[in-house]
Design a protein around this motif. Sequence first.
Motif, PDB file in Angstrom:
ATOM      1  N   ASP A 109     -28.613   5.443 -63.310  1.00 30.70           N
ATOM      2  CA  ASP A 109     -29.768   6.338 -63.256  1.00 30.70           C
ATOM      3  C   ASP A 109     -31.038   5.528 -63.432  1.00 30.70           C
ATOM      4  O   ASP A 109     -31.076   4.562 -64.203  1.00 30.70           O
ATOM      5  CB  ASP A 109     -29.663   7.405 -64.340  1.00 30.70           C
ATOM      6  CG  ASP A 109     -28.489   8.346 -64.109  1.00 30.70           C
ATOM      7  OD1 ASP A 109     -28.242   8.699 -62.942  1.00 30.70           O
ATOM      8  OD2 ASP A 109     -27.815   8.717 -65.092  1.00 30.70           O
ATOM      9  N   ASN A 110     -32.080   5.940 -62.737  1.00 33.72           N
ATOM     10  CA  ASN A 110     -33.349   5.226 -62.741  1.00 33.72           C
ATOM     11  C   ASN A 110     -34.465   6.221 -63.020  1.00 33.72           C
ATOM     12  O   ASN A 110     -34.674   7.159 -62.241  1.00 33.72           O
ATOM     13  CB  ASN A 110     -33.553   4.554 -61.370  1.00 33.72           C
ATOM     14  CG  ASN A 110     -34.829   3.757 -61.290  1.00 33.72           C
ATOM     15  OD1 ASN A 110     -35.114   2.974 -62.178  1.00 33.72           O
ATOM     16  ND2 ASN A 110     -35.593   3.962 -60.233  1.00 33.72           N
ATOM     17  N   ALA A 111     -35.172   6.038 -64.123  1.00 37.43           N
ATOM     18  CA  ALA A 111     -36.207   6.987 -64.535  1.00 37.43           C
ATOM     19  C   ALA A 111     -37.515   6.729 -63.798  1.00 37.43           C
ATOM     20  O   ALA A 111     -38.571   6.494 -64.396  1.00 37.43           O
ATOM     21  CB  ALA A 111     -36.412   6.913 -66.047  1.00 37.43           C
TER      22      ALA A 111
ATOM     23  N   ARG B  89     -31.243   7.988 -58.516  1.00 31.22           N
ATOM     24  CA  ARG B  89     -29.922   7.408 -58.747  1.00 31.22           C
ATOM     25  C   ARG B  89     -29.740   6.243 -57.791  1.00 31.22           C
ATOM     26  O   ARG B  89     -30.013   6.362 -56.597  1.00 31.22           O
ATOM     27  CB  ARG B  89     -28.842   8.463 -58.498  1.00 31.22           C
ATOM     28  CG  ARG B  89     -27.396   7.987 -58.694  1.00 31.22           C
ATOM     29  CD  ARG B  89     -27.007   7.955 -60.127  1.00 31.22           C
ATOM     30  NE  ARG B  89     -25.578   7.660 -60.308  1.00 31.22           N
ATOM     31  CZ  ARG B  89     -25.060   7.238 -61.453  1.00 31.22           C
ATOM     32  NH1 ARG B  89     -25.827   7.075 -62.519  1.00 31.22           N
ATOM     33  NH2 ARG B  89     -23.769   6.983 -61.547  1.00 31.22           N
TER      34      ARG B  89
ATOM     35  N   ARG C   9     -37.137  10.877 -61.232  1.00 34.55           N
ATOM     36  CA  ARG C   9     -35.782  10.422 -61.540  1.00 34.55           C
ATOM     37  C   ARG C   9     -35.015  10.184 -60.248  1.00 34.55           C
ATOM     38  O   ARG C   9     -35.127  10.969 -59.298  1.00 34.55           O
ATOM     39  CB  ARG C   9     -35.055  11.459 -62.386  1.00 34.55           C
ATOM     40  CG  ARG C   9     -33.726  10.974 -62.961  1.00 34.55           C
ATOM     41  CD  ARG C   9     -33.111  12.001 -63.893  1.00 34.55           C
ATOM     42  NE  ARG C   9     -32.551  13.146 -63.171  1.00 34.55           N
ATOM     43  CZ  ARG C   9     -33.064  14.351 -63.144  1.00 34.55           C
ATOM     44  NH1 ARG C   9     -34.182  14.602 -63.813  1.00 34.55           N
ATOM     45  NH2 ARG C   9     -32.482  15.340 -62.476  1.00 34.55           N
TER      46      ARG C   9
ATOM     47  N   VAL D 166     -39.882   1.775 -63.870  1.00 30.70           N
ATOM     48  CA  VAL D 166     -39.805   2.826 -64.882  1.00 30.70           C
ATOM     49  C   VAL D 166     -41.073   2.830 -65.728  1.00 30.70           C
ATOM     50  O   VAL D 166     -41.630   3.892 -66.063  1.00 30.70           O
ATOM     51  CB  VAL D 166     -38.554   2.628 -65.763  1.00 30.70           C
ATOM     52  CG1 VAL D 166     -38.579   3.552 -66.978  1.00 30.70           C
ATOM     53  CG2 VAL D 166     -37.290   2.865 -64.938  1.00 30.70           C
TER      54      VAL D 166
END
Length: 381
Positions: free
Chosen positions: A204-206, A307, A305, A346
């Motif tokens: 996951d990548n914020a 993925r 957000r 992020v």
Amino acid sequence: MQQEEQIALIRRALALIETGGSERGEPAVSPVSRYLDPARHALEVERIFRRYPLALCPSASLANAGDSFAIDVAGLPLLLVRTQDGRLNGFINACRHRGARLKPAGLSNQRALVCPYHSWTYGLDGTLRGRPSGEDFPHAPASDCSLARVPVAEALGFVWVVPSAVAEGESAALDIDAWLGRFSADLRSWGYDRWVPFHQHAFDNAANWKIPFEANLETYHFQYAHRNSIAALFYDNLLMADHDRQHHRLFLPKRSIEGLRDLPSSEWQVGPHSNIIYFFFPATFILHEGDHANAFTVLPEAPGRSRVIASTLILELPKSEKATNYWRKNVASFWGALDEDFALGVSAQSTLASGAQASLYFGATEWCSAKFHADVEAATS
């Protein structure tokens, strides 16, 4: 890549190195609403992620009959399945009875697709093969209850999918060669159609899905963001780029390329002396590193957000501990640098709602990042 094209790229690079220059384009701005607005996010999902092919997994991960891969893409549950005759099918991962998912996320193997809710059973071709008390469904003939298909194709060692259900009676064929265009010939010449995954992972990548591509379509950041990892290998902010419609090919010369000046051009090879980035719109990145490739696709999940699904492809799986350690070292080096990029993305996302600025800025050497945004704008307009 043909030898003539390798020579042409190396000559371009050596000329820029002589002058200390870089290829440049028009500066641009990017409104922060592109990364924050829910309505904008929904529009990108509808007009981009439901309409364009995405590389979702290596083909070799689905090498055997019955192999399947379940994944959600921008809210759509997908199921990819290898049939007994070697073909690959793509379906919506939903039983036609009451909509339950047939398979949980990830890889598996099975002779048939069986719904865990009421045991409706589908063949690997998606047709309904059986169901308990079938006589109770005169209003739902089996011929009308095949799994919903999505367009799917294989190319360059990957499975490509358009995440959108095909209307009844329409073909699920996907002309992936036409879409990938001329840059796919480079990768095919290196044998990508036969390469296999050594390493795969997802995280996951914020940050908004577009931010990782902004970073990976420019080299302005190399000497700063990567000062403790890969910066010393490359020239400061030297970028060469070619485009085929929305697709990019970026050539990043390594400092070792200078040694080619002493060799006849017939012996020049780009592999040892450069990284070559292939970006296939809208969201697939492939870094060619000579004897292997690192690739990732970024999938949107919300405005802030996303993925990331990633893989490292090599010619053949290692047959010794020494070879295994060599590839592990390569994977660690790549993700050591990429983790730096993702962390900074992020960081950037975390400030965008602060009101500090209305827009972000792209300089003249960040022109490929600006072009990417222009292509997203065109696709959503």
